[in-house]
Design a protein around this motif. Sequence first.
Motif, PDB file in Angstrom:
ATOM      1  N   ARG A  69      73.338  59.539  54.478  1.00 51.89           N
ATOM      2  CA  ARG A  69      73.664  58.008  54.649  1.00 51.89           C
ATOM      3  C   ARG A  69      72.554  57.348  55.534  1.00 51.89           C
ATOM      4  O   ARG A  69      72.168  56.367  55.204  1.00 51.89           O
ATOM      5  CB  ARG A  69      75.141  58.082  55.156  1.00 51.89           C
ATOM      6  CG  ARG A  69      76.273  58.164  54.329  1.00 51.89           C
ATOM      7  CD  ARG A  69      77.301  58.477  55.062  1.00 51.89           C
ATOM      8  NE  ARG A  69      78.646  58.493  53.982  1.00 51.89           N
ATOM      9  CZ  ARG A  69      79.814  59.053  54.120  1.00 51.89           C
ATOM     10  NH1 ARG A  69      79.846  59.211  55.580  1.00 51.89           N
ATOM     11  NH2 ARG A  69      80.472  59.167  53.374  1.00 51.89           N
ATOM     12  N   ALA A  70      72.197  58.052  56.604  1.00 48.80           N
ATOM     13  CA  ALA A  70      71.122  57.590  57.558  1.00 48.80           C
ATOM     14  C   ALA A  70      69.956  57.387  56.596  1.00 48.80           C
ATOM     15  O   ALA A  70      69.033  56.313  56.494  1.00 48.80           O
ATOM     16  CB  ALA A  70      70.857  58.330  58.706  1.00 48.80           C
ATOM     17  N   MET A  71      69.490  58.262  55.787  1.00 47.00           N
ATOM     18  CA  MET A  71      68.316  58.326  54.979  1.00 47.00           C
ATOM     19  C   MET A  71      68.456  57.373  54.027  1.00 47.00           C
ATOM     20  O   MET A  71      67.312  56.750  53.707  1.00 47.00           O
ATOM     21  CB  MET A  71      68.057  59.606  54.628  1.00 47.00           C
ATOM     22  CG  MET A  71      66.811  59.621  53.516  1.00 47.00           C
ATOM     23  SD  MET A  71      66.518  61.228  53.032  1.00 47.00           S
ATOM     24  CE  MET A  71      66.446  62.542  54.616  1.00 47.00           C
ATOM     25  N   PHE A  72      69.455  57.028  53.428  1.00 45.56           N
ATOM     26  CA  PHE A  72      69.728  56.298  52.412  1.00 45.56           C
ATOM     27  C   PHE A  72      69.291  54.808  52.882  1.00 45.56           C
ATOM     28  O   PHE A  72      68.799  54.040  52.218  1.00 45.56           O
ATOM     29  CB  PHE A  72      71.326  56.159  51.776  1.00 45.56           C
ATOM     30  CG  PHE A  72      71.516  55.151  50.902  1.00 45.56           C
ATOM     31  CD1 PHE A  72      71.090  55.431  49.483  1.00 45.56           C
ATOM     32  CD2 PHE A  72      72.147  53.894  51.094  1.00 45.56           C
ATOM     33  CE1 PHE A  72      71.462  54.474  48.358  1.00 45.56           C
ATOM     34  CE2 PHE A  72      72.464  52.956  50.187  1.00 45.56           C
ATOM     35  CZ  PHE A  72      72.153  53.376  48.992  1.00 45.56           C
ATOM     36  N   ALA A  73      69.963  54.463  54.123  1.00 41.25           N
ATOM     37  CA  ALA A  73      69.671  53.034  54.632  1.00 41.25           C
ATOM     38  C   ALA A  73      68.317  53.069  55.123  1.00 41.25           C
ATOM     39  O   ALA A  73      67.700  51.853  55.097  1.00 41.25           O
ATOM     40  CB  ALA A  73      70.614  53.038  56.182  1.00 41.25           C
ATOM     41  N   ALA A  74      67.724  53.887  55.653  1.00 41.85           N
ATOM     42  CA  ALA A  74      65.964  53.898  55.916  1.00 41.85           C
ATOM     43  C   ALA A  74      65.130  53.791  54.912  1.00 41.85           C
ATOM     44  O   ALA A  74      64.497  53.114  54.754  1.00 41.85           O
ATOM     45  CB  ALA A  74      65.892  55.291  56.641  1.00 41.85           C
ATOM     46  N   ASP A  75      65.765  54.391  53.657  1.00 44.10           N
ATOM     47  CA  ASP A  75      65.161  54.193  52.401  1.00 44.10           C
ATOM     48  C   ASP A  75      65.062  52.493  51.976  1.00 44.10           C
ATOM     49  O   ASP A  75      64.097  51.977  51.439  1.00 44.10           O
ATOM     50  CB  ASP A  75      65.555  54.919  51.173  1.00 44.10           C
ATOM     51  CG  ASP A  75      65.034  56.480  51.370  1.00 44.10           C
ATOM     52  OD1 ASP A  75      64.308  56.868  52.058  1.00 44.10           O
ATOM     53  OD2 ASP A  75      65.697  57.291  50.549  1.00 44.10           O
ATOM     54  N   ILE A  76      66.294  52.248  52.192  1.00 42.96           N
ATOM     55  CA  ILE A  76      66.314  50.474  51.853  1.00 42.96           C
ATOM     56  C   ILE A  76      65.594  49.747  52.811  1.00 42.96           C
ATOM     57  O   ILE A  76      64.890  48.850  52.446  1.00 42.96           O
ATOM     58  CB  ILE A  76      67.850  49.988  51.958  1.00 42.96           C
ATOM     59  CG1 ILE A  76      68.745  50.620  50.940  1.00 42.96           C
ATOM     60  CG2 ILE A  76      67.992  48.614  52.231  1.00 42.96           C
ATOM     61  CD1 ILE A  76      70.205  50.504  50.852  1.00 42.96           C
ATOM     62  N   ALA A  77      65.312  50.127  54.146  1.00 47.00           N
ATOM     63  CA  ALA A  77      64.562  49.581  54.972  1.00 47.00           C
ATOM     64  C   ALA A  77      63.147  49.347  54.569  1.00 47.00           C
ATOM     65  O   ALA A  77      62.156  48.575  54.722  1.00 47.00           O
ATOM     66  CB  ALA A  77      64.830  50.066  56.449  1.00 47.00           C
ATOM     67  N   THR A  78      62.522  50.739  54.332  1.00 47.30           N
ATOM     68  CA  THR A  78      61.278  50.919  53.854  1.00 47.30           C
ATOM     69  C   THR A  78      60.980  50.083  52.299  1.00 47.30           C
ATOM     70  O   THR A  78      59.880  49.455  52.268  1.00 47.30           O
ATOM     71  CB  THR A  78      60.848  52.307  53.821  1.00 47.30           C
ATOM     72  OG1 THR A  78      61.487  52.962  52.988  1.00 47.30           O
ATOM     73  CG2 THR A  78      60.836  52.768  55.211  1.00 47.30           C
ATOM     74  N   ASP A  79      62.072  50.001  51.659  1.00 48.38           N
ATOM     75  CA  ASP A  79      62.021  49.424  50.395  1.00 48.38           C
ATOM     76  C   ASP A  79      61.716  48.054  50.500  1.00 48.38           C
ATOM     77  O   ASP A  79      61.070  47.060  49.795  1.00 48.38           O
ATOM     78  CB  ASP A  79      63.161  49.651  49.479  1.00 48.38           C
ATOM     79  CG  ASP A  79      63.276  51.067  48.867  1.00 48.38           C
ATOM     80  OD1 ASP A  79      62.142  51.704  48.872  1.00 48.38           O
ATOM     81  OD2 ASP A  79      64.449  51.448  48.389  1.00 48.38           O
ATOM     82  N   ILE A  80      62.230  47.170  51.473  1.00 49.97           N
ATOM     83  CA  ILE A  80      62.002  45.788  51.849  1.00 49.97           C
ATOM     84  C   ILE A  80      60.784  45.726  52.487  1.00 49.97           C
ATOM     85  O   ILE A  80      60.428  44.291  52.758  1.00 49.97           O
ATOM     86  CB  ILE A  80      63.355  45.193  52.435  1.00 49.97           C
ATOM     87  CG1 ILE A  80      63.524  45.724  53.708  1.00 49.97           C
ATOM     88  CG2 ILE A  80      64.528  45.404  51.571  1.00 49.97           C
ATOM     89  CD1 ILE A  80      64.576  44.986  54.694  1.00 49.97           C
ATOM     90  N   GLY A  81      60.088  46.423  52.803  1.00 50.28           N
ATOM     91  CA  GLY A  81      58.826  46.403  53.483  1.00 50.28           C
ATOM     92  C   GLY A  81      58.512  46.570  55.260  1.00 50.28           C
ATOM     93  O   GLY A  81      57.696  46.201  55.599  1.00 50.28           O
ATOM     94  N   ILE A  82      59.685  47.250  55.648  1.00 51.17           N
ATOM     95  CA  ILE A  82      59.581  47.463  57.103  1.00 51.17           C
ATOM     96  C   ILE A  82      58.769  49.106  57.075  1.00 51.17           C
ATOM     97  O   ILE A  82      58.917  49.914  56.467  1.00 51.17           O
ATOM     98  CB  ILE A  82      60.871  47.759  57.620  1.00 51.17           C
ATOM     99  CG1 ILE A  82      61.683  46.691  57.531  1.00 51.17           C
ATOM    100  CG2 ILE A  82      60.884  48.255  58.859  1.00 51.17           C
ATOM    101  CD1 ILE A  82      63.293  46.598  58.209  1.00 51.17           C
ATOM    102  N   ASP A  83      57.768  48.932  57.911  1.00 57.29           N
ATOM    103  CA  ASP A  83      56.782  50.032  58.134  1.00 57.29           C
ATOM    104  C   ASP A  83      57.825  51.316  58.442  1.00 57.29           C
ATOM    105  O   ASP A  83      58.477  51.081  59.614  1.00 57.29           O
ATOM    106  CB  ASP A  83      55.857  49.812  59.074  1.00 57.29           C
ATOM    107  CG  ASP A  83      54.978  50.914  59.283  1.00 57.29           C
ATOM    108  OD1 ASP A  83      54.836  51.912  58.932  1.00 57.29           O
ATOM    109  OD2 ASP A  83      53.902  50.605  60.390  1.00 57.29           O
ATOM    110  N   PRO A  84      57.587  52.514  57.796  1.00 56.67           N
ATOM    111  CA  PRO A  84      58.317  53.438  58.219  1.00 56.67           C
ATOM    112  C   PRO A  84      58.202  54.051  59.569  1.00 56.67           C
ATOM    113  O   PRO A  84      59.063  54.672  60.092  1.00 56.67           O
ATOM    114  CB  PRO A  84      58.046  54.572  57.106  1.00 56.67           C
ATOM    115  CG  PRO A  84      57.442  53.951  56.034  1.00 56.67           C
ATOM    116  CD  PRO A  84      56.836  52.625  56.630  1.00 56.67           C
TER     117      PRO A  84
END
Length: 155
Positions: free
Chosen positions: A100-115
Amino acid sequence: MPEKTNDISPSIPRRTLLAAMCSACVAGGAVYLATVGQVTAPETQIFRFVRGVSLATGEEQRLRAYLLNALRDDRMRVVIVGHSGTSGDATANQQLSEARAMFAADIATDIGIDPARVDFAGVGGFAPLARSEGVAERAWQAELARVEITIQVRR
């Protein structure tokens, strides 16, 4: 021999003066840290899952809108903590919370937030929400399926 005076002017006891000076230093330090310190007050939101890594209806749009706040400033960091229910296998719950945490992190990087500005972890069922009186076990377990996302500014 020193001359004795009858000075009756009010004086502040030494320990009161020292306490006031210490309080002023602490207050000044807090103001300094608030303005130029390491972290500003974080803002945390909870996003619910219905099963596995499927967000509840409307939660993905709300999650994306919330994460857009982190794009405003390169100093903003996103901290994601995944959670699961407390029943069942602890290892499976840990893995589910991490997914779940990784899923949300993937959304964050998909919208352009630097990993590099996104931290995430799962805690399984080890940090449950308090169960309100009168809430059924099944309903309470459903509330535990979530990610908590905090956006904070690091200076």
